[in-house]
Enzyme design. Sequence first.
Site, PDB file in Angstrom:
ATOM      1  N   LYS A 112      38.793   7.459 -23.931  1.00  0.00           N
ATOM      2  CA  LYS A 112      37.923   7.953 -25.000  1.00  0.00           C
ATOM      3  C   LYS A 112      37.661   6.888 -26.061  1.00  0.00           C
ATOM      4  O   LYS A 112      36.678   6.961 -26.787  1.00  0.00           O
ATOM      5  CB  LYS A 112      38.501   9.222 -25.597  1.00  0.00           C
ATOM      6  CG  LYS A 112      38.496  10.345 -24.560  1.00  0.00           C
ATOM      7  CD  LYS A 112      38.695  11.705 -25.143  1.00  0.00           C
ATOM      8  CE  LYS A 112      38.441  12.777 -24.103  1.00  0.00           C
ATOM      9  NZ  LYS A 112      39.501  12.832 -23.063  1.00  0.00           N
TER      10      LYS A 112
HETATM   11  C1  LIG Z   1      39.387  13.571 -21.922  1.00  0.00           C
HETATM   12  C2  LIG Z   1      40.204  13.152 -20.798  1.00  0.00           C
HETATM   13  C3  LIG Z   1      39.871  13.486 -19.487  1.00  0.00           C
HETATM   14  C4  LIG Z   1      38.672  14.346 -19.153  1.00  0.00           C
HETATM   15  O1  LIG Z   1      37.446  13.714 -19.471  1.00  0.00           O
HETATM   16  P1  LIG Z   1      36.129  14.592 -19.634  1.00  0.00           P
HETATM   17  O2  LIG Z   1      35.090  13.648 -20.121  1.00  0.00           O
HETATM   18  O3  LIG Z   1      36.449  15.655 -20.636  1.00  0.00           O
HETATM   19  O4  LIG Z   1      35.821  15.168 -18.312  1.00  0.00           O
HETATM   20  C5  LIG Z   1      40.661  13.004 -18.467  1.00  0.00           C
HETATM   21  N1  LIG Z   1      41.755  12.262 -18.724  1.00  0.00           N
HETATM   22  C6  LIG Z   1      42.120  11.935 -19.972  1.00  0.00           C
HETATM   23  C7  LIG Z   1      43.349  11.131 -20.177  1.00  0.00           C
HETATM   24  C8  LIG Z   1      41.365  12.362 -21.055  1.00  0.00           C
HETATM   25  O5  LIG Z   1      41.726  12.033 -22.288  1.00  0.00           O
END
Ligand SMILES: *Cc1c(COP(=O)(O)O)cnc(C)c1O
Length: 463
Positions: A112
């Site tokens: 993210k």
């Molecule tokens: C947010 C997240 C996901 C999922 O991603 P999306 O974009 O919500 O599908 C998977 N793994 C981790 C570690 C995350 O922080």
Amino acid sequence: MRYVSTRGMAPVLSFEEAMLTGLARDGGLYVPETVPAMAPEDIAALAGMSYEDAAFRIMWPFIGEAFGAEEFHAVISRAYAGFDHAARAPLVQLGVNHFLLELFHGPTLAFKDFAMQMIGQLFQAALERSGKRVTIVGATSGDTGSAAIEAFRGLDNVDVFILFPEGRVSEVQRRQMTTPAESNVHALAVKGDFDDCQARVKDMFNDFAFRDAVGLAGVNSINWARVLAQVVYYFTSAVSLGAPHRAVRFTVPTGNFGDIFAGYVAHRMGLPVEKLVIATNQNDILHRALISGAYRTEGVVPSISPSMDIQVSSNFERVLFEAYGRDGAAVVQQMDALKAEGGFVISQGALENLREVFASGRCSEEGTRATIAALHDETGQVLCPHSAVGVKVAREQPESAAPMITLATAHPAKFPDAVAKATGQRPSLPPRLADLFDRPERMTTIENDLSAIEAFIEERRAK
Ligand SMILES: *Cc1c(COP(=O)(O)O)cnc(C)c1O
């Protein structure tokens, strides 16, 4: 570039407006009016470029007049300066034709950061120019919140309020949200689950009086600018494995569908992607939907991959909009049914469109642990539980000549208990977070109640 809502009834916006707005006023999500194509020679030209230069080439056509070229270059370079790896998103080989895309070298050790660090710099640049203030509100099942706080802490024109489900995020995740000392950072532990947090954020956006009074802005995964930033590493990884001359496949640990939707955008821009594989944990609404055509909520069962513990996948609306040939009215109908009846059935035509690009798989808790242990034994690579879900599902896909790239979405040290249980070894935090457990925490516990949350925000934001 102009942006339209998936429900077809909100004003058409510029990139900057769509970014600052987040959720559209008709309840829909913003998508670009057209998807700019990248010619094969332009894709080939990305080979050997720095991550930052590739990011500029890929994102620029979506930005329009919002930022000058030099300004946008500077935004990108500030966004990725805090990453620990020169490649930003390095590829590691796991086996014959199987690669791991490590997306956890940013400041909060999860993918993210790629989007959030960009959005922090974009907001800063846009708000400085206009002199406005905004209140960022976000819901998190763990990683979004810390990434948002890290991106916005100390910025002059922004207050950031993050709602997380009390007791349902890992200790590392919680501490990353509660230890920043800047006064514009507010961590709220909500008495509820992630879907409650997400629903309250949606409610705030639909409360137009409140929304306008505090200058509400969203940076959850529905924000188009976040999706856009994530498109970049699909290109860079594919190109390093031979695209556009060779097609690749991706398996993506999926919750809110933001990350994998970015892969879909890359595909639509012209990147040769043979398949995008949705990997879910036991909260498998997306996997069930792709198999049966029925998108039906069942309640959240907490798992050891908590960032994927979702009931409703908010960005799925964007791909539905495409699967229905950009028919906003069809999307409205399905979303109304979701609200009223807890589900809907995808039409046969739309389902076929989805299956052309997407495949899916589900991984149990036991499968997650077994995969962490197996990869550790076979290769020495330590996976976080989310990445393990991806690797397991990727390994179950049919044989293909196209290389498989599994996205590793977080650093294993963010989930030390699950990893230690599987490997017998506790992964250690990188040096920059080594004293995380010694830093003082600051948070507010709050009822799952819209007016209580709104009142708190009114009171605490800087005026
Ligand atoms: C947010 C997240 C996901 C999922 O991603 P999306 O974009 O919500 O599908 C998977 N793994 C981790 C570690 C995350 O922080």
